[in-house]
Design a protein around this motif. Structure first.
Motif, PDB file in Angstrom:
ATOM      1  N   VAL A   1       0.842  -1.190   0.000  1.00  0.00           N
ATOM      2  CA  VAL A   1       0.000   0.000   0.000  1.00  0.00           C
ATOM      3  C   VAL A   1       0.880   1.243   0.000  1.00  0.00           C
ATOM      4  O   VAL A   1       1.843   1.334   0.763  1.00  0.00           O
ATOM      5  CB  VAL A   1      -0.930   0.013   1.225  1.00  0.00           C
ATOM      6  CG1 VAL A   1      -1.671   1.333   1.336  1.00  0.00           C
ATOM      7  CG2 VAL A   1      -1.927  -1.151   1.163  1.00  0.00           C
ATOM      8  N   GLN A   2       0.543   2.193  -0.844  1.00  0.00           N
ATOM      9  CA  GLN A   2       1.246   3.475  -0.878  1.00  0.00           C
ATOM     10  C   GLN A   2       0.245   4.592  -0.592  1.00  0.00           C
ATOM     11  O   GLN A   2      -0.881   4.566  -1.084  1.00  0.00           O
ATOM     12  CB  GLN A   2       1.900   3.720  -2.240  1.00  0.00           C
ATOM     13  CG  GLN A   2       3.069   2.802  -2.558  1.00  0.00           C
ATOM     14  CD  GLN A   2       2.609   1.460  -3.075  1.00  0.00           C
ATOM     15  OE1 GLN A   2       1.729   1.381  -3.909  1.00  0.00           O
ATOM     16  NE2 GLN A   2       3.210   0.400  -2.561  1.00  0.00           N
ATOM     17  N   LEU A   3       0.700   5.539   0.207  1.00  0.00           N
ATOM     18  CA  LEU A   3      -0.111   6.688   0.554  1.00  0.00           C
ATOM     19  C   LEU A   3       0.658   7.956   0.217  1.00  0.00           C
ATOM     20  O   LEU A   3       1.824   8.090   0.592  1.00  0.00           O
ATOM     21  CB  LEU A   3      -0.452   6.677   2.049  1.00  0.00           C
ATOM     22  CG  LEU A   3      -1.267   5.474   2.537  1.00  0.00           C
ATOM     23  CD1 LEU A   3      -1.232   5.371   4.044  1.00  0.00           C
ATOM     24  CD2 LEU A   3      -2.703   5.582   2.053  1.00  0.00           C
ATOM     25  N   GLN A   4       0.014   8.861  -0.480  1.00  0.00           N
ATOM     26  CA  GLN A   4       0.655  10.104  -0.888  1.00  0.00           C
ATOM     27  C   GLN A   4      -0.186  11.271  -0.391  1.00  0.00           C
ATOM     28  O   GLN A   4      -1.287  11.493  -0.899  1.00  0.00           O
ATOM     29  CB  GLN A   4       0.797  10.162  -2.400  1.00  0.00           C
ATOM     30  CG  GLN A   4       1.487  11.402  -2.938  1.00  0.00           C
ATOM     31  CD  GLN A   4       2.969  11.410  -2.647  1.00  0.00           C
ATOM     32  OE1 GLN A   4       3.633  10.382  -2.733  1.00  0.00           O
ATOM     33  NE2 GLN A   4       3.482  12.563  -2.277  1.00  0.00           N
ATOM     34  N   ALA A   5       0.343  11.979   0.593  1.00  0.00           N
ATOM     35  CA  ALA A   5      -0.370  13.131   1.147  1.00  0.00           C
ATOM     36  C   ALA A   5       0.063  14.408   0.445  1.00  0.00           C
ATOM     37  O   ALA A   5       1.228  14.549   0.054  1.00  0.00           O
ATOM     38  CB  ALA A   5      -0.097  13.244   2.641  1.00  0.00           C
ATOM     39  N   SER A   6      -0.862  15.329   0.319  1.00  0.00           N
ATOM     40  CA  SER A   6      -0.563  16.616  -0.302  1.00  0.00           C
ATOM     41  C   SER A   6      -1.505  17.679   0.255  1.00  0.00           C
ATOM     42  O   SER A   6      -2.490  17.357   0.926  1.00  0.00           O
ATOM     43  CB  SER A   6      -0.709  16.527  -1.823  1.00  0.00           C
ATOM     44  OG  SER A   6      -2.038  16.189  -2.172  1.00  0.00           O
ATOM     45  N   GLY A   7      -1.189  18.940  -0.045  1.00  0.00           N
ATOM     46  CA  GLY A   7      -2.074  20.028   0.321  1.00  0.00           C
ATOM     47  C   GLY A   7      -1.615  20.888   1.483  1.00  0.00           C
ATOM     48  O   GLY A   7      -2.270  21.873   1.815  1.00  0.00           O
ATOM     49  N   ILE A  27      -7.192  -2.638  -2.085  1.00  0.00           N
ATOM     50  CA  ILE A  27      -8.587  -2.239  -2.275  1.00  0.00           C
ATOM     51  C   ILE A  27      -8.916  -1.141  -1.265  1.00  0.00           C
ATOM     52  O   ILE A  27      -9.117  -1.412  -0.083  1.00  0.00           O
ATOM     53  CB  ILE A  27      -9.528  -3.435  -2.109  1.00  0.00           C
ATOM     54  CG1 ILE A  27      -9.141  -4.543  -3.092  1.00  0.00           C
ATOM     55  CG2 ILE A  27     -10.974  -3.008  -2.321  1.00  0.00           C
ATOM     56  CD1 ILE A  27      -9.908  -5.823  -2.895  1.00  0.00           C
ATOM     57  N   PHE A  28      -8.955   0.073  -1.748  1.00  0.00           N
ATOM     58  CA  PHE A  28      -9.091   1.228  -0.865  1.00  0.00           C
ATOM     59  C   PHE A  28     -10.363   1.180  -0.026  1.00  0.00           C
ATOM     60  O   PHE A  28     -10.346   1.502   1.165  1.00  0.00           O
ATOM     61  CB  PHE A  28      -9.071   2.501  -1.708  1.00  0.00           C
ATOM     62  CG  PHE A  28      -9.378   3.751  -0.937  1.00  0.00           C
ATOM     63  CD1 PHE A  28     -10.589   4.420  -1.116  1.00  0.00           C
ATOM     64  CD2 PHE A  28      -8.457   4.269  -0.051  1.00  0.00           C
ATOM     65  CE1 PHE A  28     -10.872   5.566  -0.412  1.00  0.00           C
ATOM     66  CE2 PHE A  28      -8.725   5.421   0.665  1.00  0.00           C
ATOM     67  CZ  PHE A  28      -9.936   6.076   0.489  1.00  0.00           C
ATOM     68  N   SER A  29     -11.453   0.756  -0.631  1.00  0.00           N
ATOM     69  CA  SER A  29     -12.753   0.895   0.027  1.00  0.00           C
ATOM     70  C   SER A  29     -12.883   0.082   1.311  1.00  0.00           C
ATOM     71  O   SER A  29     -13.745   0.365   2.137  1.00  0.00           O
ATOM     72  CB  SER A  29     -13.868   0.500  -0.939  1.00  0.00           C
ATOM     73  OG  SER A  29     -13.719  -0.845  -1.333  1.00  0.00           O
ATOM     74  N   ILE A  30     -12.016  -0.900   1.512  1.00  0.00           N
ATOM     75  CA  ILE A  30     -12.125  -1.728   2.710  1.00  0.00           C
ATOM     76  C   ILE A  30     -11.190  -1.264   3.826  1.00  0.00           C
ATOM     77  O   ILE A  30     -11.165  -1.850   4.905  1.00  0.00           O
ATOM     78  CB  ILE A  30     -11.865  -3.217   2.404  1.00  0.00           C
ATOM     79  CG1 ILE A  30     -10.425  -3.435   1.918  1.00  0.00           C
ATOM     80  CG2 ILE A  30     -12.878  -3.744   1.394  1.00  0.00           C
ATOM     81  CD1 ILE A  30     -10.073  -4.910   1.746  1.00  0.00           C
ATOM     82  N   ASN A  75     -10.171   6.713  -4.824  1.00  0.00           N
ATOM     83  CA  ASN A  75      -9.179   6.196  -3.875  1.00  0.00           C
ATOM     84  C   ASN A  75      -8.472   7.319  -3.124  1.00  0.00           C
ATOM     85  O   ASN A  75      -7.245   7.318  -2.961  1.00  0.00           O
ATOM     86  CB  ASN A  75      -8.127   5.331  -4.591  1.00  0.00           C
ATOM     87  CG  ASN A  75      -8.697   4.032  -5.103  1.00  0.00           C
ATOM     88  OD1 ASN A  75      -9.832   3.675  -4.807  1.00  0.00           O
ATOM     89  ND2 ASN A  75      -7.926   3.322  -5.901  1.00  0.00           N
ATOM     90  N   THR A  76      -9.244   8.268  -2.671  1.00  0.00           N
ATOM     91  CA  THR A  76      -8.668   9.401  -1.955  1.00  0.00           C
ATOM     92  C   THR A  76      -9.441   9.699  -0.672  1.00  0.00           C
ATOM     93  O   THR A  76     -10.628   9.380  -0.549  1.00  0.00           O
ATOM     94  CB  THR A  76      -8.665  10.669  -2.818  1.00  0.00           C
ATOM     95  OG1 THR A  76     -10.002  10.976  -3.203  1.00  0.00           O
ATOM     96  CG2 THR A  76      -7.790  10.517  -4.049  1.00  0.00           C
ATOM     97  N   VAL A  77      -8.726  10.292   0.238  1.00  0.00           N
ATOM     98  CA  VAL A  77      -9.323  10.803   1.469  1.00  0.00           C
ATOM     99  C   VAL A  77      -8.903  12.257   1.615  1.00  0.00           C
ATOM    100  O   VAL A  77      -7.756  12.599   1.310  1.00  0.00           O
ATOM    101  CB  VAL A  77      -8.846  10.011   2.703  1.00  0.00           C
ATOM    102  CG1 VAL A  77      -9.321  10.670   3.982  1.00  0.00           C
ATOM    103  CG2 VAL A  77      -9.372   8.591   2.649  1.00  0.00           C
TER     104      VAL A  77
END
Length: 117
Positions: A1-7, A27-30, A75-77
């Protein structure tokens, strides 16, 4: 799993920022997703979280000011941060928790939020 934060960025007190976290490799949704923050010299703090079913939870320090949301199609939060205060200054990390995990086990690289007074 890779997570990329921005903003992240610099904002004056009372202003707003919107952080985003792109999730890939599973699978992001789970997954449950959390936003942590860590200020210099402070312990890491769970700011907001959202479960796979969309149930949200917030630290008392940000209730009413921050809103976490997810877009399973993209696939974003996101973490919408309003009425920012200097004490919100920290590095913010998005984290991911698979269904079989009791805690967050995947971490992004962090994005710096600086709130000036």
């Amino acid at each position: 799993v890779q997570l990329q934060a921005s903003g992240g960025g610099l904002v004056q007190a009372g202003g707003s920022l919107r952080l985003s976290c792109a999730h890939s490799g599973s699978i992001f949704s789970i997954h449950g997703i959390g936003w942590y923050r860590q200020a210099p010299g402070e312990q890491r703090e769970l700011v907001a979280s959202i479960t796979s079913r969309g149930v949200t939870n917030y630290a008392d320090s940000v209730k009413g000011r921050f809103t976490i949301s997810r877009d399973n199609a993209q696939n974003t939060v996101s973490l919408q941060m309003n009425s920012l205060k200097p004490e919100d200054t920290a590095v913010y990390y998005c984290t991911s928790k698979p269904p079989f995990a009791s805690d967050y086990i995947y971490w992004g690289q962090g994005t710096l939020v600086t709130v000036s007074s």
